[in-house]
Scaffold this active site. Structure first.
Site, PDB file in Angstrom:
ATOM      1  N   ASP A 131       5.566  -6.713  -2.242  1.00  0.00           N
ATOM      2  CA  ASP A 131       5.821  -7.844  -1.355  1.00  0.00           C
ATOM      3  C   ASP A 131       6.367  -7.321  -0.030  1.00  0.00           C
ATOM      4  O   ASP A 131       7.045  -6.293   0.008  1.00  0.00           O
ATOM      5  CB  ASP A 131       6.827  -8.810  -1.979  1.00  0.00           C
ATOM      6  CG  ASP A 131       6.275  -9.498  -3.217  1.00  0.00           C
ATOM      7  OD1 ASP A 131       5.054  -9.725  -3.269  1.00  0.00           O
ATOM      8  OD2 ASP A 131       7.070  -9.804  -4.119  1.00  0.00           O
ATOM      9  N   ASP A 149       0.088 -14.053  -2.435  1.00  0.00           N
ATOM     10  CA  ASP A 149       0.871 -15.269  -2.670  1.00  0.00           C
ATOM     11  C   ASP A 149       0.518 -16.364  -1.668  1.00  0.00           C
ATOM     12  O   ASP A 149       0.454 -17.548  -2.016  1.00  0.00           O
ATOM     13  CB  ASP A 149       2.366 -14.944  -2.572  1.00  0.00           C
ATOM     14  CG  ASP A 149       2.812 -13.929  -3.604  1.00  0.00           C
ATOM     15  OD1 ASP A 149       2.256 -13.942  -4.723  1.00  0.00           O
ATOM     16  OD2 ASP A 149       3.700 -13.112  -3.296  1.00  0.00           O
TER      17      ASP A 149
END
Length: 226
Positions: A131, A149
């Site tokens: 991330d 995401d």
């Protein structure tokens, strides 16, 4: 499930495949870029103070780090969800492109994170997801995400829009069609009633005209006799 695609549906299918493939490719590219930036010391990097920043993090769970280390669960979910989403996407193509594109985005995001879990771990499906975008404006709900995401979130939004409003079988569009049908029925009934009244008026006028003509003829006959 039998699928008969027309030309438009086939074009939308190609677009869906493109969304899935390009989404996974760009997700992996962006993750690799930010890993490289982290190694060079470029990040953490603030974009908007208190709102968003770039920071590299590794997540072995789901959103907000939940279900960390549950590699078997994530594997089972991926194996079950991906084929199901593919079938639903193909089915939705018959009714509209928006919800089908939504499933394509969801698939792209799911596969993007699945690649990390599959290839970046030292065991079975236990790799950590990379991330890099930290959203800080949500307070306790703030989180770090990646392109996969974002694709997942965009897909969910498109699904809601398509299945609720824009697709041929959309929930609210059905109600509009039903109401429109009722309105048309009422309008047609009113028109038929008006036509019937006009026809009756025409018949009455014709009867009056004929009656007047008969009276005139009788009067002329009487005048001739006299």
């Amino acid at each position: 499930m039998k699928l008969n695609f027309d030309k438009k549906a086939k074009i939308n299918l190609i677009i869906c495949i493109g969304i899935i493939v390009l989404g996974v490719v760009f997700d992996q590219i962006t993750k690799a870029v930010f890993v490289n930036l982290d190694e060079k010391g470029v990040i953490p990097l603030t974009i908007i103070p208190g709102v968003a920043s770039f920071v590299l993090a590794y997540n072995n769970g789901a959103a907000w780090g939940s279900f960390g280390g549950s590699s078997i669960m994530f594997f089972c979910l991926t194996v079950l969800a991906v084929p199901a989403f593919v079938l639903i996407m193909l089915y939705r193509l018959k009714y509209g492109k928006i919800s089908a594109f939504g499933f394509a985005f969801v698939l792209s995001g799911a596969l993007g994170n699945a690649v990390d879990r599959l290839f970046l771990g030292d065991g079975f499906f236990n790799g950590e997801v990379r991330d890099f975008l930290q959203l800080e404006f949500l307070g306790p709900l703030s989180f770090i995400c990646n392109l996969a995401d974002i694709l997942l979130g965009a897909g969910v939004v498109l699904l809601i829009i398509g299945m609720a409003f824009t697709d041929k079988d959309a929930i609210f569009k059905k109600e509009v069609h039903e109401n429109t049908g009722e309105g048309n029925t009422i309008d047609n009934t009113s028109e038929s009633h008006n036509v019937q009244i006009l026809q009756e008026d025409e018949n009455n006028i014709s009867e009056i005209v004929v009656s007047n003509e008969e009276n005139i003829d009788e009067s002329e006959d009487e005048n001739e006799r006299n």
